[in-house]
Design an enzyme around this catalytic site. Structure first.
Site, PDB file in Angstrom:
ATOM      1  N   SER A 170       6.218  -5.119  12.143  1.00 41.23           N
ATOM      2  CA  SER A 170       5.195  -4.386  11.410  1.00 41.23           C
ATOM      3  C   SER A 170       5.753  -4.015  10.034  1.00 41.23           C
ATOM      4  O   SER A 170       6.957  -4.137   9.794  1.00 41.23           O
ATOM      5  CB  SER A 170       4.837  -3.124  12.205  1.00 41.23           C
ATOM      6  N   LYS A 171       4.929  -3.595   9.143  1.00 41.37           N
ATOM      7  CA  LYS A 171       5.405  -3.097   7.845  1.00 41.37           C
ATOM      8  C   LYS A 171       4.311  -2.256   7.216  1.00 41.37           C
ATOM      9  O   LYS A 171       3.127  -2.497   7.465  1.00 41.37           O
ATOM     10  CB  LYS A 171       5.723  -4.270   6.919  1.00 41.37           C
TER      11      LYS A 171
END
Ligand code: GLU
Length: 476
Positions: free
Chosen positions: A106-107
């Site tokens: 994720s980011k």
């Protein structure tokens, strides 16, 4: 790939992924499932600042949920955009798989120049962003666990952790909702410098294999190697400092926002960092030659080039002029897919981002485990280990007393041997082990398969294979 147009960061990640999967035998459709980003949430929120409402745009992208929670930093920068966040989220998936951190990728990112706001304003903005994400489970100890990235650090993580705790007053695991926190808010020793430390451990492992060193046209050990580092932020500073203080490397070039420093005799990394903190740039630093055109120093002769700043700094325009035979990608995506092809043809060895900068998420993993277990690493074992070592030392001293003083134990040996491992030692040991094992898995593919030319493809093969097995086990 025909390299005509410079690929964007996102295109670069996809092109590199495609090169690797072309060499794999994945079931039909699985390749596409792994490549795409599962979801990206865009949030626009207002904060009343300086007498008016200011609207901010932020993102949290989830690339792959083959393991949960998903993991990845939150970046604060004016250039943040959806494509960049999605490319970074994809890299997190591969990075976690490669180093066996049990997370999906994720980011997050917020379009903001943090230098334009004071601390109090930043706190309000960060808390509001965290609120928007937490209420949708995009910050959550078992779903999605952010961490620092460019423009964020311990302070922001403490605000996020506190915001989550206020919204989830009965969650006993609230502290595990974010990593990279300060020690006094549930952080772990050694997280701040973890990414730089990981770069050092990666290079140490590379130099343990003479065949790899030879592939890069180098020889010997890290001792005396000339290093150029781009970006003296948290990652670049720690990598350069550890390599020069502990491995005998000579940092000959430092590239920063306002220009670059060069000195063939070596530059004192700490002194430059202090200069930077005081003056906001490297210009005027007395013990090196200053060049306003920082990019030129990327092309200087050296043994190891460490891009530790933005993506795309080594591109089709300058790749052919890069002289370093070994590049270690401390930043995410510093070499575009076009540049990667040019460098590969030249024989430059690139230690790829998904491995090289994985030290951060590795220690984040340890922090998350610490938070979930509610106990500091080493708390139960340390004194027990010390007393067992004391037993051995007492026995040896009895024997040496009988044999004569020339057989007595040295004080420095006793000091080192008698000290039980505390949290920092254990974190370092876990990080070193992780970086060694991940490198070996990548290197085996690089050496054993004739169709794998480079470490990046090898890294993708190892990690995609792990993600694919997870999906298979889930019945997908
Ligand atoms: N932002 C860092 C990275 O790109 C750390 C992520 C984490 O610790 O979760 O790897």
């Amino acid at each position: 790939m025909s390299a005509i147009k410079e690929p964007s960061f996102r295109e670069s990640v996809d092109l590199m992924f495609n090169r690797a999967v072309a060499l794999m035998d994945l079931p039909p459709g699985l390749e596409e499932k792994i490549r795409v980003c599962n979801a990206t949430y865009t949030v626009r929120f207002g904060v009343r600042l300086r007498g008016q409402i200011q609207t901010f745009t932020g993102y949290r992208s989830v690339h792959s949920e083959h393991m949960e929670p998903v993991k990845g930093g939150i970046r604060f920068a004016p250039s943040v955009n959806q494509n960049e966040v999605e490319a970074l989220a994809a890299l997190m998936t591969y990075k976690c798989a490669l180093v066996e951190a049990p997370f999906g990728g994720s980011k997050g990112g917020l379009c903001i120049d943090p230098r334009k706001y004071d601390e109090h304003e930043l706190e309000r903005i960060t808390r509001r962003f965290a609120y928007e994400l937490a209420k949708r489970d995009l910050i959550h100890p078992s779903q999605n666990v952010p961490a620092p990235d460019m423009g964020t650090g311990e302070r922001e993580m403490a605000w996020i952790a506190d915001q989550y705790a206020r919204m989830n007053t009965t969650d006993i695991n609230a502290r595990a909702c974010v990593t990279g926190k300060p020690l006094n808010s549930g952080g772990i020793s050694g997280r701040v410098e973890a990414t730089g430390r990981g770069v050092q451990y990666a290079l140490q492992e590379f130099f343990r294999d003479a065949r790899d060193v030879e592939k890069a046209g180098l020889d010997g050990t890290l001792d005396g190697k000339r290093v150029i580092v781009q970006g003296l932020g948290n990652v670049g500073y720690h990598a350069a400092k550890f390599l020069s203080d502990e491995d005998g490397c000579k940092v000959v070039g430092i590239i920063e926002r306002d220009g670059a420093l060069f000195n063939e005799d070596g530059i004192d990394v700490d002194a430059v960092q202090q200069w930077l903190a005081k003056h906001g740039g490297v210009s005027g630093y007395p013990d090196a030659t200053y060049t306003r055109e920082g990019g030129k120093i990327l092309e200087e002769a050296c043994d190891i080039l460490i891009p530790a700043a933005l993506e795309g700094v080594i591109n089709m325009e300058n790749a052919a002029r890069i002289q370093a035979p070994l590049i270690i990608e401390a930043a995410n995506g510093p070499v575009t897919a076009g540049a990667d092809e040019i460098l590969r043809k030249k024989g430059t060895v690139i230690i790829p981002d998904m491995y090289a900068n994985a030290g951060g998420v590795t220690v984040s993993y340890f922090e998350w485990v610490k938070n979930l277990s509610h106990i500091r690493f080493g708390r139960m074992q340390r004194r027990q280990e010390e007393s067992r070592h004391q037993l051995v030392v007492d026995e040896l001293e009895k024997i040496s007393a009988a044999l004569g003083t020339q057989y007595s134990l040295t004080d420095s040996f006793k000091q080192k041997y008698l000290r039980g491992a505390g949290e920092l030692e254990l974190v370092r040991s876990g990080l070193d082990d992780t970086m060694r094992i991940a490198y070996q898995s990548m290197r085996d593919v690089w050496h054993d398969r004739a169709d794998v030319e480079d470490l990046r493809t090898a890294a993708y093969l190892v990690s995609i294979d792990k993600v694919a097995s997870s999906y298979r086990a889930k019945g997908l």
